[in-house]
Design an enzyme around this catalytic site. Sequence first.
Site, PDB file in Angstrom:
ATOM      1  N   SER A   1      -8.597  -5.819  -5.127  1.00 29.59           N
ATOM      2  CA  SER A   1      -9.570  -4.816  -5.575  1.00 29.59           C
ATOM      3  C   SER A   1      -9.985  -5.188  -6.991  1.00 29.59           C
ATOM      4  O   SER A   1      -9.295  -5.977  -7.660  1.00 29.59           O
ATOM      5  CB  SER A   1      -8.887  -3.443  -5.577  1.00 29.59           C
ATOM      6  OG  SER A   1      -9.659  -2.495  -6.282  1.00 29.59           O
TER       7      SER A   1
ATOM      8  N   TYR B   1      -1.660   2.208  -7.083  1.00 34.48           N
ATOM      9  CA  TYR B   1      -2.645   1.322  -6.427  1.00 34.48           C
ATOM     10  C   TYR B   1      -2.910   0.088  -7.305  1.00 34.48           C
ATOM     11  O   TYR B   1      -2.960  -1.045  -6.810  1.00 34.48           O
ATOM     12  CB  TYR B   1      -3.929   2.112  -6.188  1.00 34.48           C
ATOM     13  CG  TYR B   1      -5.013   1.386  -5.421  1.00 34.48           C
ATOM     14  CD1 TYR B   1      -4.959   1.271  -4.033  1.00 34.48           C
ATOM     15  CD2 TYR B   1      -6.116   0.841  -6.082  1.00 34.48           C
ATOM     16  CE1 TYR B   1      -5.968   0.630  -3.324  1.00 34.48           C
ATOM     17  CE2 TYR B   1      -7.132   0.208  -5.381  1.00 34.48           C
ATOM     18  CZ  TYR B   1      -7.055   0.100  -4.002  1.00 34.48           C
ATOM     19  OH  TYR B   1      -8.059  -0.534  -3.306  1.00 34.48           O
TER      20      TYR B   1
HETATM   21  N1  LIG Z   1     -13.375   1.229  -0.345  1.00 34.99           N
HETATM   22  C1  LIG Z   1     -13.257   0.800  -1.601  1.00 34.99           C
HETATM   23  O1  LIG Z   1     -13.895   1.343  -2.518  1.00 34.99           O
HETATM   24  C2  LIG Z   1     -12.363  -0.388  -1.922  1.00 34.99           C
HETATM   25  C3  LIG Z   1     -12.541  -1.040  -3.155  1.00 34.99           C
HETATM   26  C4  LIG Z   1     -11.748  -2.147  -3.443  1.00 34.99           C
HETATM   27  C5  LIG Z   1     -10.797  -2.581  -2.534  1.00 34.99           C
HETATM   28  N2  LIG Z   1     -10.620  -1.928  -1.353  1.00 34.99           N
HETATM   29  C6  LIG Z   1      -9.619  -2.440  -0.419  1.00 34.99           C
HETATM   30  O2  LIG Z   1     -10.288  -2.909   0.747  1.00 34.99           O
HETATM   31  C7  LIG Z   1      -9.426  -2.807   1.880  1.00 34.99           C
HETATM   32  C8  LIG Z   1     -10.148  -2.099   3.030  1.00 34.99           C
HETATM   33  O3  LIG Z   1     -10.445  -0.776   2.633  1.00 34.99           O
HETATM   34  P1  LIG Z   1     -11.614   0.109   3.282  1.00 34.99           P
HETATM   35  O4  LIG Z   1     -12.474   0.545   2.151  1.00 34.99           O
HETATM   36  O5  LIG Z   1     -12.225  -0.568   4.432  1.00 34.99           O
HETATM   37  O6  LIG Z   1     -10.739   1.378   3.746  1.00 34.99           O
HETATM   38  P2  LIG Z   1     -10.685   2.206   5.121  1.00 34.99           P
HETATM   39  O7  LIG Z   1      -9.680   3.265   4.909  1.00 34.99           O
HETATM   40  O8  LIG Z   1     -12.041   2.596   5.522  1.00 34.99           O
HETATM   41  O9  LIG Z   1     -10.141   1.136   6.174  1.00 34.99           O
HETATM   42  C9  LIG Z   1      -8.832   0.640   6.059  1.00 34.99           C
HETATM   43  C10 LIG Z   1      -8.306   0.346   7.436  1.00 34.99           C
HETATM   44  O10 LIG Z   1      -6.967  -0.139   7.261  1.00 34.99           O
HETATM   45  C11 LIG Z   1      -6.132   0.507   8.200  1.00 34.99           C
HETATM   46  N3  LIG Z   1      -4.760   0.592   7.697  1.00 34.99           N
HETATM   47  C12 LIG Z   1      -4.320   1.291   6.632  1.00 34.99           C
HETATM   48  N4  LIG Z   1      -2.994   1.197   6.537  1.00 34.99           N
HETATM   49  C13 LIG Z   1      -2.593   0.413   7.564  1.00 34.99           C
HETATM   50  C14 LIG Z   1      -1.336  -0.050   8.005  1.00 34.99           C
HETATM   51  N5  LIG Z   1      -0.201   0.315   7.391  1.00 34.99           N
HETATM   52  N6  LIG Z   1      -1.281  -0.880   9.072  1.00 34.99           N
HETATM   53  C15 LIG Z   1      -2.417  -1.243   9.720  1.00 34.99           C
HETATM   54  N7  LIG Z   1      -3.636  -0.808   9.364  1.00 34.99           N
HETATM   55  C16 LIG Z   1      -3.716   0.007   8.296  1.00 34.99           C
HETATM   56  C17 LIG Z   1      -6.745   1.886   8.387  1.00 34.99           C
HETATM   57  O11 LIG Z   1      -6.327   2.480   9.612  1.00 34.99           O
HETATM   58  C18 LIG Z   1      -8.219   1.594   8.319  1.00 34.99           C
HETATM   59  O12 LIG Z   1      -8.767   1.315   9.576  1.00 34.99           O
HETATM   60  C19 LIG Z   1      -8.167  -2.103   1.382  1.00 34.99           C
HETATM   61  O13 LIG Z   1      -7.169  -3.047   1.108  1.00 34.99           O
HETATM   62  C20 LIG Z   1      -8.636  -1.419   0.102  1.00 34.99           C
HETATM   63  O14 LIG Z   1      -7.564  -1.197  -0.793  1.00 34.99           O
HETATM   64  C21 LIG Z   1     -11.384  -0.838  -1.030  1.00 34.99           C
END
Ligand SMILES: NC(=O)c1ccc[n+]([C@@H]2O[C@H](COP(=O)([O-])OP(=O)(O)OC[C@H]3O[C@@H](n4cnc5c(N)ncnc54)[C@H](O)[C@@H]3O)[C@@H](O)[C@H]2O)c1
Length: 271
Positions: free
Chosen positions: A155, A168
């Site tokens: 991130s 986080y």
């Molecule tokens: N959305 C943001 O603003 C953002 C910004 C920077 C980084 N990220 C990172 O990007 C990645 C994806 O996030 P996103 O925004 O798509 O979130 P999201 O919550 O929409 O999707 C995340 C997916 O991961 C799955 N997941 C969570 N924990 C799990 C586990 N223990 N085992 C298997 N699956 C699991 C969830 O069920 C979900 O389908 C994450 O690592 C998040 O930290 C997100």
Amino acid sequence: MAGRVEGKVALVTGAARGQGRAHAVRLAAEGADVVVVDVCGPLPDVSYPSATEEDLAETVRQVEAHDRRAVSAVVDVRDLDGLRAAADRGVAELGRLDVVVANAGICSPRAWDQVGAEVFANTLDVNVTGVWNTVMATAPHLVAAGGGSIVLVSSAAGLKVQPFMVHYTTSKWAVRGMAKAFATELAQHAIRVNSLHPTGVATPMGEGDMQATLGAAMAGDPRLAPMFSNLLPVQITQPEDVADVVLFLASDESRYVTAHEMAVDAGVSEF
Ligand SMILES: NC(=O)c1ccc[n+]([C@@H]2O[C@H](COP(=O)([O-])OP(=O)(O)OC[C@H]3O[C@@H](n4cnc5c(N)ncnc54)[C@H](O)[C@@H]3O)[C@@H](O)[C@H]2O)c1
């Protein structure tokens, strides 16, 4: 014209929705078969809804719409044996594994004194141990394939400090370090490992309740609000913006890019 990852097989965690789905579908559109993994169930501590098995089935449908094959597995990334079984089944059905995107993660912003031991441990378990599990379950298949590309999703909070996220931020800096550590030892097998650093992305994690939760925490010290400002004139990016960069890191176009911190952060890390 051949796709940019034609003939490759990828595994994406957290693929039921959000960025993980975008990565799976983008890779399929460019010629990859995909193993899609998600827990499809309750996530600890978070304020946004969980993904469902129907969500994961929709990802499979979108991959198959590109005439590519998909293998899906409902697995928690905290379960190393479950991940090994999913990776092994994917390789048995799709023939090989070349690309891994360790994308699954959780985010539950709160002020430092509201982060209890359980919340801290849950975030480290999913975001750090889950990523380590993903590499451990898949890297042997990349070694067997003669090389490949692993993308560990961190991130912007893994490049700079983001407030109201001690747990986080800790986890995402750990992922950044883990990518470099794996990159060092896996290089001899022609396996590249890079970390990816998005700014805010319009997903169930990044929108809605998350913004409200963050806003509530911010009330405790509004001076810190500018730390979330992007340099470029965009409030929030789209999953497809991140998927374009995952595609580059997965493809041979980045064949000499490894141990690199790839920011898709609209400049937030410089603000
Ligand atoms: N959305 C943001 O603003 C953002 C910004 C920077 C980084 N990220 C990172 O990007 C990645 C994806 O996030 P996103 O925004 O798509 O979130 P999201 O919550 O929409 O999707 C995340 C997916 O991961 C799955 N997941 C969570 N924990 C799990 C586990 N223990 N085992 C298997 N699956 C699991 C969830 O069920 C979900 O389908 C994450 O690592 C998040 O930290 C997100």
